[in-house]
Design an enzyme around this catalytic site. Sequence first.
Site, mmCIF file in Angstrom:
data_model
loop_
_atom_site.group_PDB
_atom_site.id
_atom_site.type_symbol
_atom_site.label_atom_id
_atom_site.label_comp_id
_atom_site.label_asym_id
_atom_site.label_seq_id
_atom_site.Cartn_x
_atom_site.Cartn_y
_atom_site.Cartn_z
ATOM 1 C CB THR A 21 -0.974 -0.079 1.130
ATOM 2 O OG1 THR A 21 -1.267 1.359 1.583
ATOM 3 C CG2 THR A 21 -0.028 -0.344 2.408
ATOM 4 C CE1 TYR A 51 -3.852 -2.077 5.153
ATOM 5 C CE2 TYR A 51 -3.303 0.173 4.605
ATOM 6 C CZ TYR A 51 -3.824 -1.121 4.140
ATOM 7 O OH TYR A 51 -3.986 -1.600 2.879
HETATM 8 N N1 LIG Z 1 -8.812 -0.715 -0.967
HETATM 9 C C1 LIG Z 1 -7.670 -0.132 -1.255
HETATM 10 O O1 LIG Z 1 -7.577 1.029 -1.404
HETATM 11 C C2 LIG Z 1 -6.506 -0.621 -0.899
HETATM 12 C C3 LIG Z 1 -5.247 0.168 -1.091
HETATM 13 C C4 LIG Z 1 -4.002 -0.487 -0.712
HETATM 14 C C5 LIG Z 1 -3.749 -1.738 -0.591
HETATM 15 N N2 LIG Z 1 -4.999 -2.442 -0.284
HETATM 16 C C6 LIG Z 1 -4.706 -3.865 -0.180
HETATM 17 O O2 LIG Z 1 -5.318 -4.795 -0.958
HETATM 18 C C7 LIG Z 1 -5.830 -6.088 -0.238
HETATM 19 C C8 LIG Z 1 -7.297 -5.970 -0.452
HETATM 20 O O3 LIG Z 1 -7.981 -5.185 0.026
HETATM 21 P P1 LIG Z 1 -9.552 -5.122 -0.259
HETATM 22 O O4 LIG Z 1 -9.724 -3.331 -0.401
HETATM 23 O O5 LIG Z 1 -9.990 -5.934 -1.407
HETATM 24 O O6 LIG Z 1 -10.275 -5.339 0.976
HETATM 25 P P2 LIG Z 1 -11.440 -6.347 1.153
HETATM 26 O O7 LIG Z 1 -11.620 -6.294 2.778
HETATM 27 O O8 LIG Z 1 -12.668 -6.182 0.380
HETATM 28 O O9 LIG Z 1 -10.832 -7.864 1.008
HETATM 29 C C9 LIG Z 1 -10.067 -8.706 1.789
HETATM 30 C C10 LIG Z 1 -10.266 -10.194 1.766
HETATM 31 O O10 LIG Z 1 -9.826 -10.916 2.577
HETATM 32 C C11 LIG Z 1 -10.544 -11.652 3.274
HETATM 33 N N3 LIG Z 1 -9.859 -12.015 4.832
HETATM 34 C C12 LIG Z 1 -9.371 -11.076 5.624
HETATM 35 N N4 LIG Z 1 -8.799 -11.685 6.691
HETATM 36 C C13 LIG Z 1 -8.807 -12.849 6.361
HETATM 37 C C14 LIG Z 1 -8.104 -14.077 7.187
HETATM 38 N N5 LIG Z 1 -7.568 -14.039 8.096
HETATM 39 N N6 LIG Z 1 -8.335 -15.258 6.342
HETATM 40 C C15 LIG Z 1 -8.968 -15.525 5.288
HETATM 41 N N7 LIG Z 1 -9.553 -14.450 4.642
HETATM 42 C C16 LIG Z 1 -9.504 -13.021 5.080
HETATM 43 C C17 LIG Z 1 -11.992 -11.097 3.571
HETATM 44 O O11 LIG Z 1 -12.938 -11.820 3.923
HETATM 45 C C18 LIG Z 1 -11.878 -10.339 2.219
HETATM 46 O O12 LIG Z 1 -12.743 -11.110 1.266
HETATM 47 C C19 LIG Z 1 -5.463 -5.691 1.349
HETATM 48 O O13 LIG Z 1 -4.192 -6.711 1.645
HETATM 49 C C20 LIG Z 1 -5.339 -4.210 1.296
HETATM 50 O O14 LIG Z 1 -4.478 -4.188 2.541
HETATM 51 C C21 LIG Z 1 -6.185 -2.084 -0.547
HETATM 52 O O1 LIG Z 2 -16.165 9.685 4.844
HETATM 53 C C1 LIG Z 2 -15.077 9.984 4.518
HETATM 54 C C2 LIG Z 2 -14.128 9.105 3.883
HETATM 55 C C3 LIG Z 2 -12.897 9.530 3.809
HETATM 56 N N1 LIG Z 2 -12.537 10.759 3.599
HETATM 57 C C4 LIG Z 2 -11.108 11.141 3.406
HETATM 58 O O2 LIG Z 2 -10.974 10.758 2.072
HETATM 59 C C5 LIG Z 2 -9.491 10.511 2.021
HETATM 60 C C6 LIG Z 2 -9.460 8.908 1.379
HETATM 61 O O3 LIG Z 2 -9.802 8.011 2.547
HETATM 62 P P1 LIG Z 2 -10.367 6.531 2.217
HETATM 63 O O4 LIG Z 2 -10.943 6.386 1.082
HETATM 64 O O5 LIG Z 2 -10.844 6.013 3.728
HETATM 65 O O6 LIG Z 2 -8.788 5.974 1.948
HETATM 66 P P2 LIG Z 2 -7.479 5.859 2.754
HETATM 67 O O7 LIG Z 2 -7.599 6.165 4.198
HETATM 68 O O8 LIG Z 2 -6.597 7.119 1.918
HETATM 69 O O9 LIG Z 2 -7.052 4.669 2.523
HETATM 70 C C7 LIG Z 2 -7.141 3.836 1.307
HETATM 71 O O10 LIG Z 2 -6.005 3.926 0.380
HETATM 72 C C8 LIG Z 2 -4.603 3.320 1.081
HETATM 73 C C9 LIG Z 2 -3.530 3.724 0.080
HETATM 74 O O11 LIG Z 2 -3.400 5.019 -0.066
HETATM 75 C C10 LIG Z 2 -4.800 2.015 1.477
HETATM 76 O O12 LIG Z 2 -3.672 1.504 1.951
HETATM 77 C C11 LIG Z 2 -6.134 1.586 2.265
HETATM 78 O O13 LIG Z 2 -6.061 0.620 2.601
HETATM 79 C C12 LIG Z 2 -7.243 1.956 1.655
HETATM 80 O O14 LIG Z 2 -8.523 2.106 2.783
HETATM 81 C C13 LIG Z 2 -8.864 10.659 3.536
HETATM 82 O O15 LIG Z 2 -8.192 11.884 3.418
HETATM 83 C C14 LIG Z 2 -10.028 10.580 4.475
HETATM 84 O O16 LIG Z 2 -9.947 11.502 5.567
HETATM 85 C C15 LIG Z 2 -13.276 11.628 4.257
HETATM 86 O O17 LIG Z 2 -13.097 12.964 4.088
HETATM 87 N N2 LIG Z 2 -14.689 11.463 4.657
#
Ligand SMILES: NC(=O)c1ccc[n+]([C@@H]2O[C@H](COP(=O)([O-])OP(=O)(O)OC[C@H]3O[C@@H](n4cnc5c(N)ncnc54)[C@H](O)[C@@H]3O)[C@@H](O)[C@H]2O)c1
Ligand SMILES: O=c1ccn([C@@H]2O[C@H](COP(=O)(O)OP(=O)(O)O[C@H]3O[C@H](CO)[C@@H](O)[C@H](O)[C@H]3O)[C@@H](O)[C@H]2O)c(=O)[nH]1
Length: 330
Positions: free
Chosen positions: A116, A140
Amino acid sequence: MKILVTGGAGYIGSHVVKALGEEGHELLVYDNLSTGHDWAILYGKLVKGELADSRCLDEAFSAFKPEAVLHFAASIQVEESVRKPLRYYRNNVSNSLNLLDAMERHGVRNLIYSSTAAVYGIPDRMPADETMPLNPINPYGTSKVMMETVLRDIASAGNFRYIALRYFNVAGADAQSRIGQAYADATHLITRALKTAHGEYPKLSVFGTDYPTADGTCIRDYIHVDDLADAHIRALNYLVETGRTEIMNCGYGHGFSVKEVVSVAKKVTGIDFPVEETDRRAGDPPELIADSTKLRRLTGWQPRHDDLEFIIQTAWDWELKYSSRLKANL
Ligand SMILES: NC(=O)c1ccc[n+]([C@@H]2O[C@H](COP(=O)([O-])OP(=O)(O)OC[C@H]3O[C@@H](n4cnc5c(N)ncnc54)[C@H](O)[C@@H]3O)[C@@H](O)[C@H]2O)c1
Ligand SMILES: O=c1ccn([C@@H]2O[C@H](COP(=O)(O)OP(=O)(O)O[C@H]3O[C@H](CO)[C@@H](O)[C@H](O)[C@H]3O)[C@@H](O)[C@H]2O)c(=O)[nH]1
């Protein structure tokens, strides 16, 4: 290839499973369904299993015999990690070590790891490239740095290689609205804004208007989840073809402030939903923008959906479809 996908029932994992399935790979999703859904798995089979359960992992590895693992399963909310750090170290570090142990026991040496932008903390230069120091400002991000360190060391010890993809802010949904973000309580900005537009929340909070940015709100680099899925396909091909361990940023190289996102969300939905400005949320860096030159250069990745309006449109289409589906099931 035979690929085991942890977290493949989740938001990003399910889009990558879709892309891998379309390429003809054989897939096994390993997911405890804590935040994921079985209906989100469009290709392959599901083992409903917990990463902490080594026996269940062993059974899955023995039966499926994967050649590579894509590891998405994790706990993902920045703010929650500040309140509940132990949960993040347990799930993102301890449970990941369990997976790596299983990979070692079963001789699987190819891994794509979900890292991330949160590993950078508050970078002193923007866009952030992969050589910048890792100074996470929330548990995180720290949990992901810890895993990157473990991966570096086991790759140095030999017979194991990986690509860590550092995702910036992932958003949007499948163009056919088959899958998208589907959490019981939305915390991500775009989803939260769209659910507010849809009337599921009374108002959207803007967390902090005193950041050192042009309009005082945080800036993020929003990448469409299907572009990110394509980055995984390319990273996996690169890993298997070259055997080289790498770390690559995934983002578009430009960002939008919270206020800009809100304004595009209002335009796409045509709804002037209520917004309130509140205090900062714990753990948020002011600005995160990716330099993804390395991903483009090494894998040939080219974004196809670098357009915030398109990203929010796909998320909105999904939101409407998913909420009517939920209502129909009631
Ligand atoms: N969403 C974002 O913007 C973002 C940004 C950067 C990195 N990531 C990373 O991407 C990956 C996926 O994120 P996402 O947004 O799809 O989240 P998500 O919560 O939708 O997906 C996570 C999945 O993992 C499963 N899971 C969690 N813990 C588990 C465990 N102990 N055993 C088995 N299954 C488990 C959950 O059921 C879910 O299906 C994560 O590693 C997250 O840190 C996400
Ligand atoms: O109701 C809300 C939700 C979010 N934010 C802001 O919007 C921005 C983005 O927030 P969010 O969408 O929650 O994403 P992040 O906290 O930036 O984190 C995401 O993006 C990261 C990478 O940049 C990943 O690592 C994380 O898993 C993923 O949740 C941040 O400044 C928050 O403070 C608001 O102002 N109001």
